[in-house]
Structure formats: structure tokens, C-alpha cells
Design a protein around this motif. Structure first.
Motif, PDB file in Angstrom:
ATOM      1  N   TYR A   6       8.519   4.910   4.099  1.00  0.00           N
ATOM      2  CA  TYR A   6       8.052   5.209   2.740  1.00  0.00           C
ATOM      3  C   TYR A   6       9.104   4.793   1.707  1.00  0.00           C
ATOM      4  CZ  TYR A   6       4.189   7.965   4.679  1.00  0.00           C
ATOM      5  OH  TYR A   6       3.057   8.367   5.338  1.00  0.00           O
ATOM      6  N   PRO A  12       5.046   6.882  -2.329  1.00  0.00           N
ATOM      7  CA  PRO A  12       5.079   8.301  -1.964  1.00  0.00           C
ATOM      8  C   PRO A  12       4.299   8.533  -0.674  1.00  0.00           C
ATOM      9  CG  PRO A  12       3.459   7.929  -3.694  1.00  0.00           C
ATOM     10  CD  PRO A  12       4.184   6.629  -3.507  1.00  0.00           C
ATOM     11  N   ARG A  13       4.517   9.683  -0.057  1.00  0.00           N
ATOM     12  CA  ARG A  13       3.832   9.986   1.200  1.00  0.00           C
ATOM     13  C   ARG A  13       2.335  10.165   1.002  1.00  0.00           C
ATOM     14  NH1 ARG A  13       6.974  11.130   5.540  1.00  0.00           N
ATOM     15  NH2 ARG A  13       9.217  11.119   5.137  1.00  0.00           N
ATOM     16  N   SER A  14       1.922  10.375  -0.239  1.00  0.00           N
ATOM     17  CA  SER A  14       0.497  10.530  -0.531  1.00  0.00           C
ATOM     18  C   SER A  14      -0.197   9.196  -0.793  1.00  0.00           C
ATOM     19  CB  SER A  14       0.317  11.435  -1.758  1.00  0.00           C
ATOM     20  OG  SER A  14       0.977  10.866  -2.891  1.00  0.00           O
ATOM     21  N   ALA A  15       0.527   8.068  -0.713  1.00  0.00           N
ATOM     22  CA  ALA A  15      -0.042   6.752  -1.036  1.00  0.00           C
ATOM     23  C   ALA A  15      -1.205   6.423  -0.109  1.00  0.00           C
ATOM     24  CB  ALA A  15       1.028   5.674  -0.927  1.00  0.00           C
ATOM     25  N   ASN A  16      -2.248   5.835  -0.698  1.00  0.00           N
ATOM     26  CA  ASN A  16      -3.387   5.420   0.128  1.00  0.00           C
ATOM     27  C   ASN A  16      -3.166   4.011   0.669  1.00  0.00           C
ATOM     28  OD1 ASN A  16      -4.056   3.606  -1.958  1.00  0.00           O
ATOM     29  ND2 ASN A  16      -5.404   5.107  -2.939  1.00  0.00           N
ATOM     30  N   GLU A  17      -4.130   3.520   1.448  1.00  0.00           N
ATOM     31  CA  GLU A  17      -3.980   2.216   2.099  1.00  0.00           C
ATOM     32  C   GLU A  17      -3.805   1.083   1.091  1.00  0.00           C
ATOM     33  OE1 GLU A  17      -6.557  -0.742   5.066  1.00  0.00           O
ATOM     34  OE2 GLU A  17      -7.231   1.301   4.668  1.00  0.00           O
ATOM     35  N   GLU A  19      -2.620   1.231  -1.968  1.00  0.00           N
ATOM     36  CA  GLU A  19      -1.312   1.313  -2.630  1.00  0.00           C
ATOM     37  C   GLU A  19      -0.199   0.803  -1.713  1.00  0.00           C
ATOM     38  OE1 GLU A  19      -2.106   5.167  -5.560  1.00  0.00           O
ATOM     39  OE2 GLU A  19      -1.521   5.485  -3.471  1.00  0.00           O
ATOM     40  N   ARG A  62       0.930   5.487  11.385  1.00  0.00           N
ATOM     41  CA  ARG A  62       1.352   6.284  10.236  1.00  0.00           C
ATOM     42  C   ARG A  62       1.202   7.774  10.531  1.00  0.00           C
ATOM     43  NH1 ARG A  62      -1.243   6.215   4.092  1.00  0.00           N
ATOM     44  NH2 ARG A  62       0.268   7.687   3.187  1.00  0.00           N
ATOM     45  N   ASP A  66       4.112  10.541  10.543  1.00  0.00           N
ATOM     46  CA  ASP A  66       4.025  11.746   9.709  1.00  0.00           C
ATOM     47  C   ASP A  66       4.154  13.020  10.540  1.00  0.00           C
ATOM     48  OD1 ASP A  66       3.726  10.162   7.478  1.00  0.00           O
ATOM     49  OD2 ASP A  66       1.548  10.381   7.351  1.00  0.00           O
TER      50      ASP A  66
END
Length: 285
Positions: A6, A12-17, A19, A62, A66
Motif C-alpha cells: 500500500y 490507502p487500504r480502503s482503495a478499490n480496484e 484506484e 490482497r 490484509d
């Protein structure tokens, strides 16, 4: 110690595919080895970037990262860069990217061409061949299909588009050399040289020419035949036309869309300079 993917990608860890892909593309453009030939530091940085995207671009890997099951190099936690039998451990499937193949190959191939596919080149396209060909002025104006003899003795059927100019190149798909590895043939590239015309000159999409008209027609008016690249046409000369007058034949220029025009410059000539009647007229008798 393996780096956090990351952090390497800067997402960020919340990023989607989408992004994640966008971040990879942006960094890959500046770090790709083709952009920095011979720069080992940039090459290593690009490898780290590729490794980070290998993990975050694969939903299964991923999720494992995580959950803490693998580290930033893709190795299971506790094996520190390899499995007990030595070498690198890969997920199930053929090769380092598993059954799904290289997750960033398609992205890089669109940005850098074949150099991004060096790890799995497959059949290579045959080599292109280049020729220099001369075409007639008329074919360049109207367009045509011609069979041309090449310098190496081969003959190619060529579609000549209307409006082509000297220096432009025609590409004939799959008319080049055969592939040595079973891939598609190369292309034939024909650099065009348009022969000059003794009748017309080109002005953009318009044509210009000079037409000789006898004195009687210039004074009284009449119809004359005009040669155009697509064939002869009739032109009406108004009475009292003088040398230097320009008459237009609409749509008789270069045959693009919309077509150009042909401008005819009138030049008055004497049919018979020794004509006695003409001499008496000039002398006022």
C-alpha cells in the motif's frame, strides 16, 4: 523486511480496484525501464512497484495480505522469502502469477508496447518491409487501385487514397515478411512519390491550370473542352473574356470529401497570326 505494498503504490487500504490500477499506471509510466535505460536504481524501484501491484491487483492475494497470511513479497508469514525446500514459493498455477497470469501485463502493454511482454513474448510478428513507389498525379487526385511492381520483384495490389501527397506512407497489412515464430506477417510500408503533371498544379485540395482560347471565342464567348484528371468536361467561356481571367470548375479538384475545385486561367492565342481578315481588323480597315 518486505515493504508494505500500500505504501509502495501510495494508496490507502480502503482503495478499490480502479484506484489501485490508476496508481500503478501513474507510477509505472515514470519508473518503467524503457524510460530509464541502464538505471539500476529505477529498475529496482520498478520491480518493487510491480511486486506491490502483483499483490494488490489480485483480489485473493490482497485478502491474504490484509489478513496477515503473506508478507509484502507474497511469501507466507514465517518463511522469510522462501519455503523450506528452497526457492520462491508461488500460489497454485503455472508461474509466479498463478492461474490468472500476469496481473499488470495488459496495463503495461498498452503503455509501452511489446517491451512490457518480454517475460512471455509468444509468437513475434514478421518484419515490416519498406518500398518507395511513384504514382501518377491523376491517381493522387482521384484515388485508384493499382498493381505495383516492387524493387524486389514482387507485385502488390495497392489502394491509393485520393489526396495523398509525396512523402506520405501507405501501410499494407500482412504484406511484409513472414514471422519466424508462427506469428502474423509484417506489413509493407510504401513511401509515395507523386509524379508532377505538365497540365495541372495542386493548391491544397484545388487544382490550377492554364487553358489557351482563340480570340474569337474570347470575344464572342463559347464552349471549350477542358481536360481534368477524371476526364474531359465542357467549360463555358463568357463573351469578352480576357487573358488572365479565372474560371472555376466546381468539384473537379482533389476528390476528397468535399472535393476541391479546378481553376482555369484563360490565355488568349491567335489561331492564325497571318490571317488577313484579322490584320485588316487590327488596322481599322
Amino acid at each position: 523486511m518486505a515493504l508494505d505494498p500500500y505504501i509502495i503504490l501510495g494508496v490507502p487500504r480502503s482503495a478499490n480496484e480502479a484506484e489501485i490500477k490508476k496508481a500503478f499506471r501513474a507510477k509505472a509510466k515514470t519508473l518503467h525501464p524503457d524510460q530509464h535505460p541502464g538505471d539500476k536504481a529505477k529498475e529496482e524501484e520498478f520491480k518493487r512497484l510491480s511486486g506491490a501491484f502483483e499483490i494488490l491487483g489480485d483480489a485473493e492475494k490482497r485478502a491474504k495480505f490484509d489478513r496477515g497470511e503473506i508478507d509484502g513479497d507474497g511469501n507466507p508469514k514465517g518463511f522469510a522469502g522462501g519455503h523450506p525446500g528452497g526457492g520462491t514459493r508461488w500460489e497454485s498455477g503455472a508461474g509466479p502469477f498463478g492461474a490468472q497470469g500476469d496481473p499488470f501485463e495488459d496495463i503495461l502493454s498498452g503503455m509501452f508496447g511489446s517491451s512490457a511482454r518480454r517475460r512471455n513474448p509468444g509468437p513475434q510478428k514478421g518484419r515490416d518491409v519498406r518500398y518507395r513507389v511513384e504514382i501518377s498525379f491523376e491517381d493522387a487526385v482521384t484515388g485508384a487501385r493499382r498493381r505495383m511492381a516492387m524493387a524486389d520483384g514482387s507485385a502488390l495490389d495497392v489502394n491509393i487514397p485520393a489526396g495523398i501527397t509525396s512523402g506520405q506512407t501507405l501501410r499494407l497489412k500482412s504484406q511484409g515478411q513472414a514471422s519466424p515464430s508462427g506469428g502474423a506477417p509484417g506489413d509493407a510500408l510504401l513511401e509515395v512519390d507523386v509524379a508532377p503533371s505538365a497540365v495541372w498544379t495542386r493548391d491544397g485540395k484545388d487544382l490550377r491550370m492554364t487553358l489557351s482560347v482563340d480570340l474569337r471565342t474570347a470575344v464572342l464567348g463559347g464552349t471549350v473542352e477542358v481536360r481534368t484528371p477524371s476526364g474531359p468536361v465542357s467549360l463555358k467561356v463568357p463573351a469578352g473574356t480576357n487573358t488572365g481571367a479565372q474560371l472555376r470548375l466546381k468539384g473537379k479538384g482533389v476528390q476528397i470529401t468535399p472535393p476541391g475545385d479546378l481553376y482555369v486561367r484563360i490565355e488568349i492565342v491567335l489561331s492564325d497570326p497571318r490571317d488577313e481578315g484579322l490584320k485588316k481588323w487590327a488596322e481599322g480597315r
